[in-house]
Scaffold this motif. Structure first.
Motif, PDB file in Angstrom:
ATOM      1  N   ARG A 209       2.585   1.762  -3.418  1.00 46.77           N
ATOM      2  CA  ARG A 209       1.649   2.231  -4.443  1.00 46.77           C
ATOM      3  C   ARG A 209       1.314   3.704  -4.245  1.00 46.77           C
ATOM      4  NH1 ARG A 209      -2.024  -1.277  -3.644  1.00 46.77           N
ATOM      5  NH2 ARG A 209      -3.453  -0.012  -2.413  1.00 46.77           N
ATOM      6  N   GLU A 210       1.116   4.106  -3.002  1.00 44.11           N
ATOM      7  CA  GLU A 210       0.713   5.484  -2.711  1.00 44.11           C
ATOM      8  C   GLU A 210       1.828   6.492  -3.014  1.00 44.11           C
ATOM      9  OE1 GLU A 210      -2.187   6.758  -1.811  1.00 44.11           O
ATOM     10  OE2 GLU A 210      -3.194   4.813  -1.812  1.00 44.11           O
ATOM     11  N   VAL A 211       3.065   6.102  -2.767  1.00 42.60           N
ATOM     12  CA  VAL A 211       4.174   7.063  -2.934  1.00 42.60           C
ATOM     13  C   VAL A 211       4.951   6.839  -4.234  1.00 42.60           C
ATOM     14  CG1 VAL A 211       4.373   7.318  -0.436  1.00 42.60           C
ATOM     15  CG2 VAL A 211       5.865   5.691  -1.623  1.00 42.60           C
TER      16      VAL A 211
ATOM     17  N   GLU B 134      -6.390   0.875   8.469  1.00 47.25           N
ATOM     18  CA  GLU B 134      -6.359   2.329   8.284  1.00 47.25           C
ATOM     19  C   GLU B 134      -5.461   3.005   9.311  1.00 47.25           C
ATOM     20  OE1 GLU B 134      -7.378   4.306   5.866  1.00 47.25           O
ATOM     21  OE2 GLU B 134      -7.904   2.447   4.836  1.00 47.25           O
TER      22      GLU B 134
ATOM     23  N   ASN C  50       6.656  10.418   5.847  1.00 48.23           N
ATOM     24  CA  ASN C  50       6.709  11.861   5.605  1.00 48.23           C
ATOM     25  C   ASN C  50       7.825  12.528   6.409  1.00 48.23           C
ATOM     26  OD1 ASN C  50       4.585  11.731   3.803  1.00 48.23           O
ATOM     27  ND2 ASN C  50       3.034  12.232   5.342  1.00 48.23           N
TER      28      ASN C  50
ATOM     29  N   ASP D 170       0.830  -1.216   0.000  1.00 46.63           N
ATOM     30  CA  ASP D 170       0.000   0.000   0.000  1.00 46.63           C
ATOM     31  C   ASP D 170       0.857   1.255   0.000  1.00 46.63           C
ATOM     32  OD1 ASP D 170      -2.293  -1.492  -0.034  1.00 46.63           O
ATOM     33  OD2 ASP D 170      -2.713  -1.306   2.105  1.00 46.63           O
ATOM     34  N   LEU D 171       1.900   1.254   0.835  1.00 42.52           N
ATOM     35  CA  LEU D 171       2.773   2.430   0.906  1.00 42.52           C
ATOM     36  C   LEU D 171       3.481   2.650  -0.431  1.00 42.52           C
ATOM     37  CD1 LEU D 171       4.078   4.709   2.537  1.00 42.52           C
ATOM     38  CD2 LEU D 171       5.854   3.078   3.231  1.00 42.52           C
TER      39      LEU D 171
ATOM     40  N   PHE E  81       2.435   6.339   7.045  1.00 41.43           N
ATOM     41  CA  PHE E  81       2.609   7.541   6.229  1.00 41.43           C
ATOM     42  C   PHE E  81       3.240   8.666   7.033  1.00 41.43           C
ATOM     43  CE2 PHE E  81      -0.355   5.694   3.115  1.00 41.43           C
ATOM     44  CZ  PHE E  81       0.302   6.043   1.943  1.00 41.43           C
TER      45      PHE E  81
ATOM     46  N   ARG F  48      -1.074  -4.653  -7.953  1.00 39.06           N
ATOM     47  CA  ARG F  48       0.023  -5.058  -7.086  1.00 39.06           C
ATOM     48  C   ARG F  48       0.941  -6.021  -7.830  1.00 39.06           C
ATOM     49  NH1 ARG F  48      -2.885  -6.060  -1.179  1.00 39.06           N
ATOM     50  NH2 ARG F  48      -3.138  -3.854  -0.644  1.00 39.06           N
TER      51      ARG F  48
ATOM     52  N   LYS G 142      -1.911   2.409   8.266  1.00 35.18           N
ATOM     53  CA  LYS G 142      -1.567   3.269   7.133  1.00 35.18           C
ATOM     54  C   LYS G 142      -1.229   4.675   7.603  1.00 35.18           C
ATOM     55  CE  LYS G 142      -4.050   1.455   3.098  1.00 35.18           C
ATOM     56  NZ  LYS G 142      -5.122   1.763   2.124  1.00 35.18           N
ATOM     57  N   GLU G 143      -2.057   5.205   8.462  1.00 36.64           N
ATOM     58  CA  GLU G 143      -1.861   6.566   8.956  1.00 36.64           C
ATOM     59  C   GLU G 143      -0.521   6.687   9.672  1.00 36.64           C
ATOM     60  OE1 GLU G 143      -4.049   9.760  11.987  1.00 36.64           O
ATOM     61  OE2 GLU G 143      -5.117   7.968  11.316  1.00 36.64           O
TER      62      GLU G 143
END
Length: 230
Positions: free
Chosen positions: A25-27, A213, A224, A22-23, A220, A80, A216-217
């Motif tokens: 894919r998001e970044v 969730e 960051n 997930d990480l 991230f 994926r 994930k938070e």
């Protein structure tokens, strides 16, 4: 924004792969599932007569290990990466209980780890990658800018694995999975070569009571901070 290397280590069935995928894919990073690589070697061993029951013909595997090439290709349907063993998609076949029950002794072999680490390091030369496994922050990428160590109770991890297999329509026994989880924990932590342990500079994440969730938070937020976004 500078590209970094992210190493996510931890116990089996902690959700490391889900977090890492997930990480990535998001970044916009490349995801490498090191555990899938050892599973692929295990599948190769099962299908090529290297296993006799639970006994491993180590000399045969030693001779053939350099011919075992593992790669990852994006699956357009899932978004994926799938695992390829010598250019054949083995993503589903490496997730069976048969492979799970035999992967720890294969991954404990020093020459297997040497070859897989070399392949992993070659994949990660350009940074901008997320890799999960057992020894990524300690052995494969000790200089990774962000290291996470994930844990959860054996019972929670066994339940997650059970639910995953049932969702795929595979037969599963919770008690068998729990025993497998505990056995893998012991082998992973006590093997001579690259045992599972938390790197001194890794951040600990116990996700026993966290939702995906919430994970994930948290992840991230750490990404960051390290990548200089905040």
């Amino acid at each position: 924004m500078k590209k970094i290397t992210i190493a996510i280590d931890g116990f089996s069935s902690c959700g490391k792969s889900t977090m890492a995928k997930d990480l990535a894919r998001e970044v916009g990073y490349i995801y490498i599932d090191s555990g899938a690589m050892y599973r692929a070697v295990t599948l190769y061993s099962i299908e090529n007569g290297i296993f006799d029951g639970n006994d491993i013909d180590t000399e045969k595997l030693r001779k053939e290990i350099r011919n075992i090439r593992i790669s990852f290709r994006l699956n357009p349907a899932t978004g994926r990466p799938d695992t390829y063993l010598n250019d054949v998609n083995v993503e589903n076949r490496i997730r069976t209980m048969e492979v799970s029950s035999k992967v720890s002794p294969i991954s404990a072999l020093d020459f297997v780890r040497t070859e897989m680490v070399a392949q992993q390091q070659a994949m990660g030369k350009e940074k901008g990658i997320v890799m999960d496994g057992r020894d990524i922050g300690t052995t494969v990428f000790p200089e990774a800018e962000l290291k996470i160590f994930v844990t959860a109770t054996p019972e929670i991890r066994a339940q997650r694995r059970y639910d995953e297999l049932k969702a795929k329509g595979q037969e599963a026994s919770f008690d068998e999975i729990l025993e497998n989880v505990k056995q893998r924990d012991y082998i992973d932590q006590h093997r001579e070569v690259s045992p599972l342990r938390k790197a001194e500079d890794a951040l600990l994440l116990d996700n026993t009571n966290l939702t995906i969730e919430q994970q994930k938070e948290w992840l991230f937020e750490q990404f960051n901070k390290v990548s200089g976004i905040q």
